[in-house]
Design a protein around this motif. Sequence first.
Motif, PDB file in Angstrom:
ATOM      1  N   ASP A   1       3.478  16.858 -17.938  1.00  0.00           N
ATOM      2  CA  ASP A   1       3.011  17.948 -18.903  1.00  0.00           C
ATOM      3  C   ASP A   1       1.558  18.278 -18.279  1.00  0.00           C
TER       4      ASP A   1
ATOM      5  N   LYS B   1       8.557  19.172 -18.274  1.00  0.00           N
ATOM      6  CA  LYS B   1       7.564  18.827 -19.068  1.00  0.00           C
ATOM      7  C   LYS B   1       7.575  17.284 -19.438  1.00  0.00           C
TER       8      LYS B   1
ATOM      9  N   SER C   1       0.582  20.898 -18.967  1.00  0.00           N
ATOM     10  CA  SER C   1      -0.391  21.485 -20.111  1.00  0.00           C
ATOM     11  C   SER C   1      -1.066  20.831 -21.110  1.00  0.00           C
ATOM     12  N   SER C   2      -0.647  19.468 -20.824  1.00  0.00           N
ATOM     13  CA  SER C   2      -1.223  18.565 -21.707  1.00  0.00           C
ATOM     14  C   SER C   2      -2.765  18.334 -21.894  1.00  0.00           C
TER      15      SER C   2
ATOM     16  N   HIS D   1      -2.172  23.016 -25.909  1.00  0.00           N
ATOM     17  CA  HIS D   1      -1.393  23.245 -24.728  1.00  0.00           C
ATOM     18  C   HIS D   1      -2.037  24.268 -23.847  1.00  0.00           C
TER      19      HIS D   1
ATOM     20  N   SER E   1      -1.190  26.611 -28.519  1.00  0.00           N
ATOM     21  CA  SER E   1      -0.796  27.110 -27.241  1.00  0.00           C
ATOM     22  C   SER E   1      -1.885  28.095 -26.641  1.00  0.00           C
TER      23      SER E   1
END
Length: 478
Positions: free
Chosen positions: A181, A177, A183-184, A163, A140
């Motif tokens: 997503d 998500k 954050s991917s 992420h 993360s």
Amino acid sequence: MSDTTVSAAMDRINALLDANSFVEIGGQITARSTDFNLSETETPSDGVITGYGVIEGSLVYVYSQDASVLKGTIGEMHAGKIVRLYELAMKTGAPVLGFLDCAGMRLQEATDALHALGEIYRSQVMASGVIPQITGIFGSCGGGLAIVPGLTDFTFMEKEAGHLFVNSPNAVDGNEKSKCDTSSAVFQCEETGLVDGAGTEEEILSAMRRLVVMLPENNEDDSSYIECTDDLNRVCEQLENSAGDAVLMLTQLADAQEFLELKKDYGREMTVGFLRLNGMTVGAVANRSEEYDADGNLKASYDTVLSARGARKAADFIRFCDAFQIPLLTMTNVSGFRATKCAETNMAKSVAEMTYAFAEATVPKVNVITRKAYGSAYVAMNSKALGADMVFAWREAKIGMMDAMAAAKLMYIDEGIEVMKQKAAEYEALQDSAASAARRGYVDTIIEPKDTRKHVIAAFEMLFTKREDRPGKKHGTV
């Protein structure tokens, strides 16, 4: 505490560096805060392993966050270790590589943690343009920590566990998500352009090693030259057939046919990356209209246009190369700008940034016009007008305002087709060819495609001692 997670932070360092070369710094440091019973929690190394080692003999500094210690959160001492590492790197002139795996700011330390994060930011800013900074995201990387890779030069991301986000996907209005997503690794590679490459942990560490070997250690002491064992006059017979796919073309030109592409999934109409020519690292910026897979099958086609994303990608890369004295090679094949509502939103500003970067750069700049070079898009692609030191053109290249027939249709709108064909032929001979541009001094030499490698190498050798000043000012504003 998980021994598996503890070893992961150190294992990444050992996998990156030459065998047995890592020396840890500050291994006995622990968290200093006692608020909220933090003193009762074990905090070995305060959640980040820091030290130095070598990659193929070159010194590098490394920090690796340990998610097993308070989930890798950033506190005062944690950040202090990273800042100290930057201080050493600046003194010795060596790159900093960071492995991020962190749950964010340490709540128990509040403003101490916030201040400490700001000190990391400042260290990165001071180091920018002085030493290379490379980030790997293995877990993360959210909130304020997401600014850290944004302040580095290159970022790689583990494709499953990594992420990267300022706001988590579920905190974005109208999103979740499962829908998108944000954050991917896929999103960060294709949509934001922040990430240079994604893959498995092993692939990322390998890419980081390749990149470090290509780069100078700092902006003054350049050790990126190696002995060239390739033929400097090697003929590239298939180069003309590869002109559409910039990756194939640059691979053929490079020593040992090795080209390291960056940000390949972002702004695909533009290719950027590093290659060696006569053992010297060169940064390449090239227009791309075709993409082939490993079996030689056409994978995708693109218009020969500048896109906002491609221009922004090129601008960032050009600025890095200029900061670290890396010569620039441009392979130009462009006929205009992408014409969509979305592209128009950022086109002018993005192309202005690229234009500014080319014009501002004082490193040796060589441009090769392969197929088309039309209109102001051609001017923006490292043209003679922007300061290219040497401009080559393939014999059949077209250079001018626009396609000859299109120009004839505009100038002779009331004439018949035969007249238009005649005038198009005249326009091409007088205004739309490599020969006409060469007569005006906008092209230095017309070359055969297969001989491009030897001409480009000779040009960079001639330009090796180039010196060029710019007007005195604090900094530009573009």
